[in-house]
Design a protein around this motif. Structure first.
Motif, PDB file in Angstrom:
ATOM      1  N   TRP A  89       0.837  -1.203   0.000  1.00 55.71           N
ATOM      2  CA  TRP A  89       0.000   0.000   0.000  1.00 55.71           C
ATOM      3  C   TRP A  89       0.874   1.256   0.000  1.00 55.71           C
ATOM      4  O   TRP A  89       0.649   2.166  -0.787  1.00 55.71           O
ATOM      5  CB  TRP A  89      -0.926  -0.008   1.214  1.00 55.71           C
ATOM      6  CG  TRP A  89      -1.774   1.212   1.328  1.00 55.71           C
ATOM      7  CD1 TRP A  89      -2.948   1.446   0.665  1.00 55.71           C
ATOM      8  CD2 TRP A  89      -1.533   2.368   2.140  1.00 55.71           C
ATOM      9  NE1 TRP A  89      -3.457   2.680   1.030  1.00 55.71           N
ATOM     10  CE2 TRP A  89      -2.596   3.260   1.932  1.00 55.71           C
ATOM     11  CE3 TRP A  89      -0.528   2.719   3.024  1.00 55.71           C
ATOM     12  CZ2 TRP A  89      -2.686   4.492   2.568  1.00 55.71           C
ATOM     13  CZ3 TRP A  89      -0.613   3.942   3.661  1.00 55.71           C
ATOM     14  CH2 TRP A  89      -1.672   4.809   3.433  1.00 55.71           C
ATOM     15  N   THR A  90       1.889   1.268   0.871  1.00 55.16           N
ATOM     16  CA  THR A  90       2.754   2.444   0.983  1.00 55.16           C
ATOM     17  C   THR A  90       3.553   2.668  -0.296  1.00 55.16           C
ATOM     18  O   THR A  90       3.674   3.796  -0.764  1.00 55.16           O
ATOM     19  CB  THR A  90       3.718   2.292   2.184  1.00 55.16           C
ATOM     20  OG1 THR A  90       2.942   2.084   3.361  1.00 55.16           O
ATOM     21  CG2 THR A  90       4.589   3.512   2.355  1.00 55.16           C
ATOM     22  N   ILE A  94      -0.894   4.178  -2.270  1.00 56.07           N
ATOM     23  CA  ILE A  94      -1.117   5.567  -1.835  1.00 56.07           C
ATOM     24  C   ILE A  94      -0.240   6.540  -2.619  1.00 56.07           C
ATOM     25  O   ILE A  94      -0.657   7.665  -2.885  1.00 56.07           O
ATOM     26  CB  ILE A  94      -0.960   5.722  -0.301  1.00 56.07           C
ATOM     27  CG1 ILE A  94      -1.577   7.047   0.168  1.00 56.07           C
ATOM     28  CG2 ILE A  94       0.476   5.615   0.128  1.00 56.07           C
ATOM     29  CD1 ILE A  94      -3.064   7.183  -0.055  1.00 56.07           C
ATOM     30  N   ALA A  98      -1.950   9.518  -4.628  1.00 53.72           N
ATOM     31  CA  ALA A  98      -1.592  10.904  -4.290  1.00 53.72           C
ATOM     32  C   ALA A  98      -1.164  11.665  -5.535  1.00 53.72           C
ATOM     33  O   ALA A  98      -1.584  12.819  -5.735  1.00 53.72           O
ATOM     34  CB  ALA A  98      -0.483  10.918  -3.242  1.00 53.72           C
ATOM     35  N   THR A 111      -8.307  11.704  -1.377  1.00 56.41           N
ATOM     36  CA  THR A 111      -7.147  10.807  -1.301  1.00 56.41           C
ATOM     37  C   THR A 111      -7.116  10.101   0.043  1.00 56.41           C
ATOM     38  O   THR A 111      -6.828   8.896   0.112  1.00 56.41           O
ATOM     39  CB  THR A 111      -5.843  11.593  -1.526  1.00 56.41           C
ATOM     40  OG1 THR A 111      -5.922  12.289  -2.766  1.00 56.41           O
ATOM     41  CG2 THR A 111      -4.638  10.674  -1.536  1.00 56.41           C
ATOM     42  N   GLY A 115      -7.724   6.348   0.057  1.00 58.59           N
ATOM     43  CA  GLY A 115      -6.461   5.711   0.406  1.00 58.59           C
ATOM     44  C   GLY A 115      -6.570   4.812   1.619  1.00 58.59           C
ATOM     45  O   GLY A 115      -6.040   3.694   1.626  1.00 58.59           O
ATOM     46  N   LEU A 119      -5.962   0.753   2.031  1.00 61.69           N
ATOM     47  CA  LEU A 119      -5.122   0.190   3.085  1.00 61.69           C
ATOM     48  C   LEU A 119      -5.898  -0.896   3.822  1.00 61.69           C
ATOM     49  O   LEU A 119      -5.374  -1.991   4.074  1.00 61.69           O
ATOM     50  CB  LEU A 119      -4.663   1.277   4.066  1.00 61.69           C
ATOM     51  CG  LEU A 119      -3.879   0.789   5.283  1.00 61.69           C
ATOM     52  CD1 LEU A 119      -2.586   0.095   4.859  1.00 61.69           C
ATOM     53  CD2 LEU A 119      -3.599   1.956   6.229  1.00 61.69           C
TER      54      LEU A 119
END
Length: 134
Positions: A89-90, A94, A98, A111, A115, A119
């Motif tokens: 996810w990171t 995201i 973004a 977002t 987002g 997650l």
């Protein structure tokens, strides 16, 4: 591949999304710049149900890919599934959201809402696949 784990993970993720957006429907519409009347009108259009199908198919694919990833790196525990899902996810979700939302000049709240939804989807799937194995 443990296809039962993949289907369970996808169903759980889809149900999480349904609850998430039911709870955050008004802030989400505001972030989109859509009124409840506009949304009600959109629901009457042909094919208005298709995004729900697309979401489920996407979550099936995500669960399958995540299962493959967890199998390859050997993270076949709940903890390993959670950590791997959060890393995915990171690193991929995201960050992409973004950038896309910034270029689209969308509100930061969109977002954040979307987002955090993704997650939740990934960590639910990671926990289920980690627990049930691949």
């Amino acid at each position: 591949m443990n296809y039962l784990a993949i289907v369970i993970a996808a169903v759980a993720a889809w149900l999480f999304g349904a609850g998430w957006y039911m709870a955050l429907g008004k802030p989400w519409m505001a972030a989109l710049g859509t009124t409840p009347d506009q949304m009600a009108e959109a629901k009457k259009r042909p094919g208005a149900w298709l995004p729900f199908v697309y979401a489920f198919v996407a979550e099936l694919l995500m669960a399958w890919i995540l299962a493959g990833l967890l199998g390859h790196i050997g993270a076949l525990t709940i903890r390993g599934g959670l950590i791997s899902a959060a890393f995915c996810w990171t690193g991929f979700v995201i960050t992409t959201m973004a950038v896309n939302n910034a270029f689209g000049q969308r509100k930061a709240s969109l977002t954040i809402i979307d987002g955090i939804h993704w997650l939740g989807v990934l960590v639910i799937q990671g926990a289920i696949i980690g627990a049930l194995g691949v």
